[in-house]
Write a protein that holds these residues in place. Structure first.
Motif, PDB file in Angstrom:
ATOM      1  N   MET A   1      22.323  13.231  31.620  1.00 19.80           N
ATOM      2  CA  MET A   1      23.181  14.169  32.333  1.00 19.80           C
ATOM      3  C   MET A   1      22.319  15.356  32.781  1.00 19.80           C
ATOM      4  N   ILE A   2      22.311  15.603  34.089  1.00 21.40           N
ATOM      5  CA  ILE A   2      21.479  16.659  34.667  1.00 21.40           C
ATOM      6  C   ILE A   2      22.398  17.737  35.235  1.00 21.40           C
ATOM      7  N   LEU A   3      22.109  18.983  34.911  1.00 23.48           N
ATOM      8  CA  LEU A   3      22.892  20.104  35.409  1.00 23.48           C
ATOM      9  C   LEU A   3      22.982  20.065  36.932  1.00 23.48           C
ATOM     10  N   GLY A   4      24.206  20.117  37.456  1.00 22.67           N
ATOM     11  CA  GLY A   4      24.416  20.235  38.893  1.00 22.67           C
ATOM     12  C   GLY A   4      24.607  21.698  39.266  1.00 22.67           C
ATOM     13  N   ARG A   5      25.704  22.273  38.761  1.00 19.77           N
ATOM     14  CA  ARG A   5      26.015  23.675  39.022  1.00 19.77           C
ATOM     15  C   ARG A   5      27.171  24.102  38.123  1.00 19.77           C
TER      16      ARG A   5
ATOM     17  N   GLN B   1      16.451  16.672  32.141  1.00 17.81           N
ATOM     18  CA  GLN B   1      17.531  16.742  31.160  1.00 17.81           C
ATOM     19  C   GLN B   1      17.267  17.856  30.145  1.00 17.81           C
ATOM     20  N   GLN B   2      16.015  17.998  29.697  1.00 18.89           N
ATOM     21  CA  GLN B   2      15.660  19.055  28.756  1.00 18.89           C
ATOM     22  C   GLN B   2      15.815  20.439  29.397  1.00 18.89           C
ATOM     23  N   ILE B   3      15.364  20.563  30.642  1.00 20.19           N
ATOM     24  CA  ILE B   3      15.508  21.837  31.364  1.00 20.19           C
ATOM     25  C   ILE B   3      16.981  22.178  31.535  1.00 20.19           C
ATOM     26  N   SER B   4      17.799  21.174  31.868  1.00 18.21           N
ATOM     27  CA  SER B   4      19.239  21.396  32.032  1.00 18.21           C
ATOM     28  C   SER B   4      19.865  21.921  30.753  1.00 18.21           C
TER      29      SER B   4
ATOM     30  N   ALA C   1       8.954   3.391  32.158  1.00 16.75           N
ATOM     31  CA  ALA C   1       8.891   4.655  31.419  1.00 16.75           C
ATOM     32  C   ALA C   1       8.346   5.800  32.255  1.00 16.75           C
ATOM     33  N   HIS C   2       7.330   5.565  33.064  1.00 21.75           N
ATOM     34  CA  HIS C   2       6.745   6.653  33.844  1.00 21.75           C
ATOM     35  C   HIS C   2       7.720   7.179  34.909  1.00 21.75           C
ATOM     36  N   ARG C   3       8.677   6.349  35.324  1.00 23.95           N
ATOM     37  CA  ARG C   3       9.680   6.809  36.301  1.00 23.95           C
ATOM     38  C   ARG C   3      10.884   7.450  35.612  1.00 23.95           C
ATOM     39  N   ARG C   4      11.076   7.166  34.324  1.00 19.88           N
ATOM     40  CA  ARG C   4      12.163   7.803  33.572  1.00 19.88           C
ATOM     41  C   ARG C   4      11.766   9.193  33.091  1.00 19.88           C
ATOM     42  N   LEU C   5      10.474   9.412  32.903  1.00 23.64           N
ATOM     43  CA  LEU C   5       9.974  10.667  32.355  1.00 23.64           C
ATOM     44  C   LEU C   5      10.460  11.899  33.125  1.00 23.64           C
TER      45      LEU C   5
END
Length: 198
Positions: free
Chosen positions: A1-5, A183-186, A173-177
């Motif tokens: 889950m990535i922050l949208g807004r 996700q961590q930044i979000s 894996a290199h494309r999931r990174l």
């Protein structure tokens, strides 16, 4: 889950009881604006409405926002794709909002005002007031979009985080990174968004 807004929802029945919205009603009376139903707007007035949207959403914010055309606004008026409301004084349209309703929720993709007029005209707050009045009349929850969080909060708005859900399990894996990093930044950004009412 990535922050949208971070977006804001407003319950008109509650919002219209706040001290700030009561002040907005006073401002509307003071500036003597007439609220015009979009069905009664001429083609020339619709051109002005488009100009007002462009002043706010394209010129002030970003040309990545939707870019409407005069033909679309005429169709929106005639087919009632959007319910349009405009602020008119002395024969001049100075503000416009257009909304649609889905599943008990109201949202306004068309919103604009003459950004060249003095801030004390209160056009943004008047358009927000009209939005709340329309929501109350129809018993709808108002999706007030993102931005100007402090303004919306003192009018009873509640914030909600919108996410982008990314499925990446099929990727190497290199494309999931990069998605894991986002996700961590979000996760770190969400408390900052909520604390500062973005």
């Amino acid at each position: 889950m990535i922050l949208g807004r971070q977006v804001w929802y407003m319950q008109p029945e509650w919002a219209l009881r706040t001290r700030q919205v009561k002040e907005d009603v006073r401002v509307l009376r003071h500036h003597s604006y007439e609220v015009v139903d979009g069905k009664n707007l001429t083609d020339d007035e619709l051109d002005r409405c488009l100009e007002l949207y462009n002043l706010l959403y394209l010129e002030k914010y970003s040309y990545y926002n939707p870019q409407f055309t005069p033909a679309f606004l005429r169709l929106a008026r005639d087919a009632e794709i959007l319910h349009l409301r405009a602020l008119r004084r002395d024969g001049q349209i100075n503000g416009v909002m257009g909304f649609f309703v889905r599943n008990g929720l109201m949202t306004q993709p068309l919103f604009g005002y003459d950004t060249r007029l003095p801030v004390d005209e209160g056009l943004y707050r008047l358009l927000t007031l009209i939005t709340l009045q329309e929501g109350l009349e129809r018993n709808l929850l108002v999706h007030a979009s993102g931005g100007v969080g402090k303004f919306k909060k003192i009018r009873g708005g509640k914030s909600v985080i919108e996410y982008n859900a990314i499925y990446d399990q099929h990727l190497p894996a290199h494309r999931r990174l990069p998605w894991r990093i986002l996700q961590q930044i979000s996760g770190a950004a969400i408390p900052v968004f909520q604390k500062n009412d973005f």
